[in-house]
Design a protein around this motif. Structure first.
Motif, PDB file in Angstrom:
ATOM      1  N   SER A   7      49.529   2.365 -10.017  1.00 20.70           N
ATOM      2  CA  SER A   7      49.222   1.218  -9.203  1.00 20.70           C
ATOM      3  C   SER A   7      49.495   1.598  -7.461  1.00 20.70           C
ATOM      4  O   SER A   7      50.037   2.476  -7.343  1.00 20.70           O
ATOM      5  CB  SER A   7      50.504   0.368  -9.404  1.00 20.70           C
ATOM      6  N   ARG A  57      55.196  -5.847  -6.178  1.00 18.48           N
ATOM      7  CA  ARG A  57      53.971  -6.300  -6.841  1.00 18.48           C
ATOM      8  C   ARG A  57      53.350  -5.355  -7.630  1.00 18.48           C
ATOM      9  O   ARG A  57      52.696  -5.299  -8.543  1.00 18.48           O
ATOM     10  CB  ARG A  57      53.205  -7.145  -5.685  1.00 18.48           C
ATOM     11  N   LYS A  89      52.316  -4.769 -11.623  1.00 14.84           N
ATOM     12  CA  LYS A  89      51.139  -4.459 -12.008  1.00 14.84           C
ATOM     13  C   LYS A  89      50.783  -3.160 -13.304  1.00 14.84           C
ATOM     14  O   LYS A  89      50.038  -3.131 -14.008  1.00 14.84           O
ATOM     15  CB  LYS A  89      50.155  -3.858 -10.922  1.00 14.84           C
TER      16      LYS A  89
END
Length: 207
Positions: free
Chosen positions: A121, A185, A189
């Motif tokens: 990610s 974040r 993911k």
């Protein structure tokens, strides 16, 4: 709290990034990648920082098991010019004079790899900073107060730097080199929660 057996590996020699993780209670191991970063004015800055973060993460991923590798790369832009780390003290002073009374943009790419699952990610975060006007005669007076200049743009907004760098739009921690909100974040993911990696010290019963 969920127990996570994976280790956190920081693929960076940046003391500030390590301090940010530790300040959040995230214990980690530092393994610098040793990779050469690119710096090319003809390539969009987001692609540059992302490329640099990627090669650093991938280099360290090959050396570890059962871990999540975190890498990052930060560059600054001013008037369309991409600016990395100054060559020496003279160059750092030149940049400080150049930034005086101007707006600069700070871009940081974060790249993470879960070595166990091979999930990846990544993303780029931008912050804007206004630099206070500095008289030429005060450059030499102020410069020693700003701390080490071995960072993108040759400045630190911490400590005495807060006197000069103000009107921040975006993540403050992004300017330091690692936005924890962006990092959370990116963990989400790939199916992880960074909060699960936070080690909360036991409180002293007598305190």
């Amino acid at each position: 709290m969920t127990k996570i057996n994976k280790k956190i590996i920081l693929a960076s020699a940046s003391k500030r990034r390590a301090e940010i993780l530790l300040s959040c209670g995230i214990v980690h191991t530092i393994i610098p990648s040793g990779m050469d970063e690119i710096m090319d004015q003809t390539i969009p800055i987001k692609k540059i920082v992302l490329h640099n973060a990627k090669i650093k993460a991938e280099a360290v991923t090959k050396k570890v098991k059962n871990a999540v590798v975190i890498s990052a790369d930060t560059l600054v832009t001013h008037d369309g010019e991409i600016i990395g780390k100054p060559k020496d003290e003279r160059d750092a002073k030149r940049l400080l004079k150049k930034f005086s009374g101007e707006n600069i943009e700070v871009f940081t790419a974060i790249y993470i790899v879960d070595v166990t699952t091979s999930k990846k990610s990544y993303g780029v975060t931008k912050s804007d900073v206004r630099v206070a006007k500095i008289n030429d005669k005060n450059i030499n007076k102020i410069f020693p107060l700003l701390g080490p200049y071995d960072k993108a743009g040759g400045f630190s907004i911490e400590g005495a730097g807060s006197i000069l760098f103000d009107d921040i739009r975006g993540s403050y921690f992004n300017i330091l080199g690692l936005s924890m909100m962006a990092l959370r974040r990116l963990f989400e993911k790939i199916g992880l929660d960074i909060i699960d990696f936070v080690t909360i010290p036991l409180q002293d019963k007598n305190s």
